[in-house]
Enzyme design. Sequence first.
Site, PDB file in Angstrom:
ATOM      1  N   ASP A   1      55.365-113.509  28.138  1.00  8.44           N
ATOM      2  CA  ASP A   1      55.751-114.106  26.870  1.00  8.44           C
ATOM      3  C   ASP A   1      56.064-115.578  27.175  1.00  8.44           C
ATOM      4  OD1 ASP A   1      56.411-114.706  24.284  1.00  8.44           O
ATOM      5  OD2 ASP A   1      57.681-112.947  23.985  1.00  8.44           O
TER       6      ASP A   1
HETATM    7  C1  BGC Z   1      57.072-114.684  21.018  1.00 14.03           C
HETATM    8  C2  BGC Z   1      55.669-114.119  21.156  1.00 14.03           C
HETATM    9  C3  BGC Z   1      54.662-115.176  20.799  1.00 14.03           C
HETATM   10  C4  BGC Z   1      54.877-116.369  21.709  1.00 14.03           C
HETATM   11  C5  BGC Z   1      53.906-117.500  21.441  1.00 14.03           C
HETATM   12  C6  BGC Z   1      57.225-115.976  21.791  1.00 14.03           C
HETATM   13  O1  BGC Z   1      58.450-116.581  21.547  1.00 14.03           O
HETATM   14  O2  BGC Z   1      58.011-113.741  21.481  1.00 14.03           O
HETATM   15  O3  BGC Z   1      55.509-112.996  20.311  1.00 14.03           O
HETATM   16  O4  BGC Z   1      53.358-114.670  20.931  1.00 14.03           O
HETATM   17  O5  BGC Z   1      56.193-116.863  21.500  1.00 14.03           O
HETATM   18  O6  BGC Z   1      54.184-118.106  20.230  1.00 14.03           O
END
Ligand code: BGC
Length: 835
Positions: A239
Amino acid sequence: MTLQTGDSGTEAVEADLRARLATLDLATKVALVTGENSWNLRAVPAIGLRAVSLSDGPAGVRGVAQVDPLPSASFPSPTAMAATWDVAAASGIGDAFAVEAHRQGVDVVLAPVINLQRTPYGGRHFENFSEDPLLVGAMGAALVTAIQSHGIAATPKHFIANETETERTSYTAHLDERTLREVYLAPFEDAVDAGAWAIMSAYNGVDDGVQAAPMSEHGHLVNDILKGELGFDGVVMSDWMAARRTVQTAVGGLDLAMPGPFGPWGDALLAAIEAGTVAESVLDDKVLRVLRLARRVGALDGATPATGRDDVSGIDVAAVVRRLAARSTVVLRRAGDVLPLRKPASVALIGPNAVEAFTQGGGSAHVNPPYLISPADGLRAALGEGVTVTVDAGCTSRLTARLADPGVTDDWTIAHYAAGGHLVASTTQPAGGHVHVTPASAAVLRVSLTGTVRLDTAGSHELGVAALGRHESFLDDVPLHRETSTAHGEDVLTSTSNNPPGGSATLTVDEPRAVRVRVELEIPDLDDFGRWSVVIVRHVAPGPSEDELLDAAVASAVAAEVAVVVVGTNDEVESEGFDRQSLALTGRQDELVRRVAATGTPTIVVVNAGAPVILPWLDEVAAVLWTWFPGQECGNALADVLLGRVEPAGRLPWTLPAREEDIPTRPTAPRDGRLRYDEGVLVGHRAWDAAGRQPARPFGFGLGWTDFEVTGMRAAAQALAADGTADGAADRVPDGSVDLLVTVRNTGERAGTAVAQVYLEPPAGEVVRPLRSLAGFATALIEPGEQADIPVRIRGRAFQTWDVAAHDWTTLPGEYTLHAGLHSRDTGATLTLPR
Ligand code: BGC
């Protein structure tokens, strides 16, 4: 080097990928496992690799621009898709994902979210499918298959136990082995079986009794279980900014650190490999997986993606998302024949969400839609000329003031300063209350933002100014707020960047005048999110009091033939980055509903929310519809449902509580960094059953626009014995599955979609098992007065439980009872099967 098309995994393709890998030097290999930037991987032209691009998210494809993303279709929230209980609906959405991804040159979509709605308080509840692992798994797998059938990679996320936003980047979830297997891992297992090409690991840590580690370092869950036991051959990406330590993430199974170009790998990983702390073979496996992904999406030698990048230009995305928004609507109450509306002469459209619908939840799932059909526009267009539609807010539901309207501000001027106060550039940003601040060059350390807000009416105005990072704000050069803390990447992750700190003042004016706003702002370093900031200007002009708003709405209701009251949540309530503290509707929304209903005008209440809210008046009004976050077609879909053009065929994918104190699993906040999943396998409706509590509406509930009755159930492959039992031989297919036929009769007056739901009651025993678990479901369109035998498959896994001693699945012997019904508390037809 030419790549053959055909399935990845074939000998020739794998050999080709390995041959490409063999030509890469160490530095290039290391470069390939960290993003080049936020949304792209690196290209290596020497091996025919172009840059692979990634994009959020589960309710549309936002595209690859960090700031001001291009217009992109806004889909209904994922819970709406699950509310169809129709895996075929996922395929339509998969098509829509593909159109949007192709249009924006996106190869990898960061969706679906297949975590569970463990409690109704979770901030990202709306991004999830359901509280039930079987429904989550079925919807997730269907979407993975549908998206990838177009040569676009899906990325089921967030692996694993990412059900809480509080302390989301640091907490450790404590799960026992059985809960992990039966509940939280199950949807990921389905996604791997569906052939997912990528999986995103979660921010949080997990202590599963074997290892306690952040999920970007969890060798046991990632290497041993996901890749080893389940055979996942795709890319495990972190993530955003979740990967922190070099060696632990490298050996813990992470393949791709996102975003780039910084992160924990790069030179540090190179050094670790050279020092022998991380074996080069570990890196090679990651690179191979990245190349496999590139191959699958068609980024190697311009080859056709593994599943063929077909022509999706004929797909009408607006029609797909409009239909989904309408059909996923859940009818919670339908008294008398108020619905569908029969061309009323006048409609009073009332409610804060009627004025400003909440069409998509807050956070990374957000897209920038090309247009937004409001409830009023949708209703007016559908009702046509001659029908009066009045619109009243009735009350305020937001806790903070709204953004200043572009009509009362000018363009903003931003002076950019380098060290020593040297002026580097002067730029402008469009008028309005949301001002993005991008430094004109790397040398810029601070900016001075200036502009005006016109106070056009006499009376008291509220004016607020906030900014991300260290700043000072002034109104007419009078200090308003001084923020001394600097901002970091973490502030983007917690959504503080959407609602940064600041101050506000009440200004009373006798005649129109302009107030000069000035913000002296230090540009924060947001780690991998870059260097930028945002200034938020809020403004509330003098207006009616809350009492006056309510009175006006009631007067409109009295004057109208029918009242449609749209209540719900907003981005202050449901968003990534924080959890909810209360399930009550904000402001005086409950009072509004009751006062409108008390006028005697037939009242239809529309709940525009993603996660459960308490509806104390649920059984006091004529009709209640739950419309989720419907996306860009909001108003059209609402009109389709109200006027009877599309059946609101949704069924709740979660349990609707009548009172907060009844909810079995309430705490979402970790204690001392630990979040205990003490409820074990008794999550969602299973916990309600175990506690013997009565919700406002049970899991699986939804009335649609006709009436159904489940009249019987039998094993598909054999006639039942006279005593209603099946002997468990001919009804089984090789993997232990059972094929059933659930007979459902349409006893109403319109054709409608029935959702046959089968729940499994295990034999009593020493192991604590759910009283009933969802074991299978299917939908069918049934004409009025007709009945249908709906085929429902119960997988062998439904009968199994995880044997902690043997570390394996087991089927405990005994009599299993299957209940077929229309929701989790409808135990209508039964069938017993010995196992
Ligand atoms: C979120 C993800 C997301 C990523 C990119 C993160 O903060 O938890 O679900 O895909 O950011 O935006």
